[in-house]
Design an enzyme around this catalytic site. Structure first.
Site, PDB file in Angstrom:
ATOM      1  N   ARG A 122      -8.507 -20.803 -24.938  1.00 56.00           N
ATOM      2  CA  ARG A 122      -9.792 -21.183 -25.439  1.00 56.00           C
ATOM      3  C   ARG A 122     -10.294 -21.928 -24.164  1.00 56.00           C
ATOM      4  O   ARG A 122     -11.674 -22.229 -24.168  1.00 56.00           O
ATOM      5  CB  ARG A 122      -9.569 -22.308 -26.458  1.00 56.00           C
TER       6      ARG A 122
ATOM      7  N   GLU B 159     -19.593 -22.364 -41.847  1.00 55.60           N
ATOM      8  CA  GLU B 159     -19.222 -20.980 -41.049  1.00 55.60           C
ATOM      9  C   GLU B 159     -20.218 -19.788 -41.656  1.00 55.60           C
ATOM     10  O   GLU B 159     -20.247 -18.959 -40.983  1.00 55.60           O
ATOM     11  CB  GLU B 159     -17.864 -20.760 -41.156  1.00 55.60           C
TER      12      GLU B 159
ATOM     13  N   HIS C 271      -7.886 -21.358 -31.984  1.00 58.00           N
ATOM     14  CA  HIS C 271      -6.639 -21.915 -32.760  1.00 58.00           C
ATOM     15  C   HIS C 271      -6.154 -20.802 -33.770  1.00 58.00           C
ATOM     16  O   HIS C 271      -6.014 -20.979 -34.920  1.00 58.00           O
ATOM     17  CB  HIS C 271      -7.188 -22.882 -33.451  1.00 58.00           C
TER      18      HIS C 271
END
Ligand SMILES: Cc1ncc(C[n+]2csc(CCOP(=O)(O)OP(=O)(O)O)c2C)c(N)n1
Ligand SMILES: [Mg+2]
Lengths: 275, 313
Positions: B8, B56, B107
């Site tokens: 990330r 989202e 993640h």
């Protein structure tokens, strides 16, 4: 103005006739919600939007997103009438190999701005188009049509919040407030409560009109264009199945095609009305 | 010890570079910019960064609209929310439309650690791989991440990039060349092959090292592109070694192990062992503890290789 109104009435009648013909030929489809929004969509395609069927990819074009994708017959009829593809192709609706899919497919048919069918997603897409237009310094406007059952979807309210947050005043939404969904009246299935207040509370400029009154539709669009710093929601009271007597206000005509006999009766009525 | 960087982190840096090169790149996040590292882009290009809050589905749908109007949106949130919460939006508004949206989900997997199972995506590869026209990248390290992000821009259409939270060893050098859809033969070997993806490539190399001390020559294939899968490299590995172990930080259902099993079943069946999360949810713990508990270490891979070698005989 009078000329425009006459033209819109004639176009709306033609589009309603096609909705009946197409769904009858397909043997399935959604006439009720196509007919209820026919005047709104006619007004947009023949009295409002800056579009050129010869240049469907023009980056400066106005956009229309049919969030309630099941009203595909209405969108297709309007696009064909407007010259995006030949009218005869309308009769291929829902047939194998057709560009006229059961729900709109932007990759198949010119003029379709977003593939829809899974309810609740169109306002987000419209917002994205509006954001891109702002980043690119373009002045196009984005119109989006939502169903009253559709706005039960949570994503709609996520998008409503975002449109206000990002001050998307190029977005004009229409709510096809016909009061019916599949399982019954919206008020019985999952009531919307004070729907205008809800949109206002989300920061939208709200206009309430009769969705079958062209003057009101055009006025609302003008007011939306003049409204700066926030998006506009036009809550349009409509009659599901409008224009075909036996379909009007009937839950059952949401997703069912007319049989040959019913279709011819509908076509007779659609000749008589409005003319 | 090689340097360790979370994928990330590499993503955050790559985005900033891209942003400077390509004005059409826009970045969307859903209230996790500090964690997904899109905050780096936000700092440099605030006018091209859009936060959607904890929403989202709307983020994915808006990305579709941005792409339809010519932008190259990168959407980030945790993998579990990107692929799960917004699956229908990805399916309908992004994949079916073949719109140019890049979903960079961080993640992924159990190395999320202490947050536990609600935040540990073990099924995202399966979901994304099932979508027609979706490209799926699972980078093994920081170098591959940067390459995958750049490759994503070169691809016209939807791309899913699976990224991790925890620092992982940098496996590749500056000269690494990334070919989308081509597996990297990272270690040659003829007795068995470990086909790994993402953060499991490093332990696969360690396993090969351990087994090498016992005279077992293990090939290691680094599959950074799950879809389209490098069928030739997978079949070749099976043909030339005769025994295959897959390694992924994902359920053994629907991920790399399944993809390899499908290919080998149809082309060249050999003894196969899928190492991954065995049809269970994760739990809280330190990443290293969880990898140990769920059987995702070099030692586990080494014993899996021995199992397939036994079946080969
Ligand atoms: C996400 C999703 N859920 C369910 C459906 C099935 N469906 C199609 S139309 C409809 C009812 C829509 O009602 P409304 O928005 O009021 O449409 P209208 O009355 O304008 O036809 C439903 C539930 C769908 N298309 N998408
Ligand atoms: Mg309705």
């Amino acid at each position: 103005m009078r000329e425009l109104l006459l033209r819109l009435e004639a176009k709306a009648k033609e589009i309603r006739r096609y909705i009946v013909l197409m769904t009858a030929a397909a043997g399935s489809g959604h006439p009720g919600g196509s007919l209820s929004a026919a005047d709104i969509v006619t007004a947009l395609y023949f009295g409002v939007m800056r579009i050129d069927p010869k240049r469907p990819d023009d980056p400066n074009r106005d956009r229309f997103v049919l969030s309630k994708g099941h009203a595909a017959p209405l969108l297709y009829a309007a696009l064909a009438e407007r010259g995006f593809f030949p009218q005869r192709e309308l009769m291929t609706l829902r047939k194998l190999g057709s560009r006229l899919q059961g729900h709109p497919d932007m990759r198949k048919l010119p003029g379709v701005e977003m593939s829809t069918g899974s309810l609740g997603q169109g306002l987000s897409a419209a917002n994205g188009m509006a954001l891109a237009g702002r980043l690119d310094g373009r002045d196009y406007r984005v119109y989006v049509l939502l169903g009253d059952g559709e706005i039960q979807e949570g994503q709609v309210w996520e998008a409503a919040m975002a449109a206000t947050h990002y001050k998307l005043d190029s977005v004009t939404a229409f709510l096809d407030y016909n009061g019916l969904q599949i399982d019954g009246p919206v008020e019985e299935v999952m009531s919307l409560g004070r729907v205008a207040d809800k949109w206002r509370a989300f920061g939208w400029h709200v206009i309430e009109i009769d969705g079958h009154d062209f003057v009101a539709i055009l006025d609302a669009v003008r007011e939306a264009k003049e409204t700066k710093g926030k998006p506009t929601m036009v809550i349009a009271r409509t009659i599901k199945g409008k224009g075909v007597s036996f379909m009007e206000h009937q839950v059952d005509w949401h997703g069912k095609a007319p049989k040959a006999e019913q279709a011819s009766q509908a076509l007779v009525e659609l000749r008589r009305n409005f003319s | 010890m090689p340097e360790k960087i979370a994928t990330r982190e590499a993503y955050g840096r790559a985005l900033v570079e891209l942003g400077a090169e390509n004005r059409d790149v826009v970045v969307l996040d859903a209230d996790l910019a500090k964690s997904t590292k899109t905050i780096e882009f936000k700092k440099r290009f605030p006018e091209r960064f859009f936060d959607f809050g904890v929403a989202e589905q709307n983020m994915m749908g808006t990305a579709a609209g941005l792409a339809a109007a010519g932008k190259v949106p990168f959407c980030s949130t945790f993998a579990v929310f990107a692929s799960g919460r917004a699956f229908d939006q990805i399916r309908q508004s992004i994949a079916y439309t073949r719109l140019n949206v890049k979903i960079c989900a961080t993640h992924a997997g159990i190395t999320v650690g202490e947050d536990g199972s609600s935040h540990q995506s073990v099924e995202d590869i399966a979901l994304m791989r099932a979508l027609p026209d979706m490209t799926v990248f699972v980078p093994a390290d920081a170098v591959e991440t940067v390459c995958a992000v750049r490759a994503a821009v070169a691809i016209s259409g939807p791309v899913y990039i699976r990224l991790g939270r925890a620092p992982v060893p940098v496996l590749h050098g500056e000269d690494f060349v990334f070919h989308p859809g081509k597996a990297v033969l990272i270690k040659q070997g003829s007795d068995a092959a470990i086909i790994g993806t993402g953060i499991m490539v490093a332990p696969a190399l360690d396993a090969a090292e351990i087994l090498g001390q016992e005279g077992i020559k293990v090939r290691v294939l680094d599959v950074h592109t799950i879809k389209p899968l490098d069928v030739d490299a997978v079949v070749q590995a099976a043909q030339e070694t005769g025994a295959v172990v897959t390694a992924e930080e994902h359920s053994i259902i629907g991920g790399l192990g399944s993809a390899v099993a499908e290919v080998l079943g149809e082309n060249h069946p050999v003894p196969l062992k899928r190492v991954g999360i065995r049809d269970t949810f994760g739990e809280s713990g330190k990443p290293a503890e969880l990898l140990e508990k769920y059987g995702l270490t070099a030692q586990h891979l080494a014993s899996a290789v021995k199992q397939v070698l036994n079946r080969k005989k």
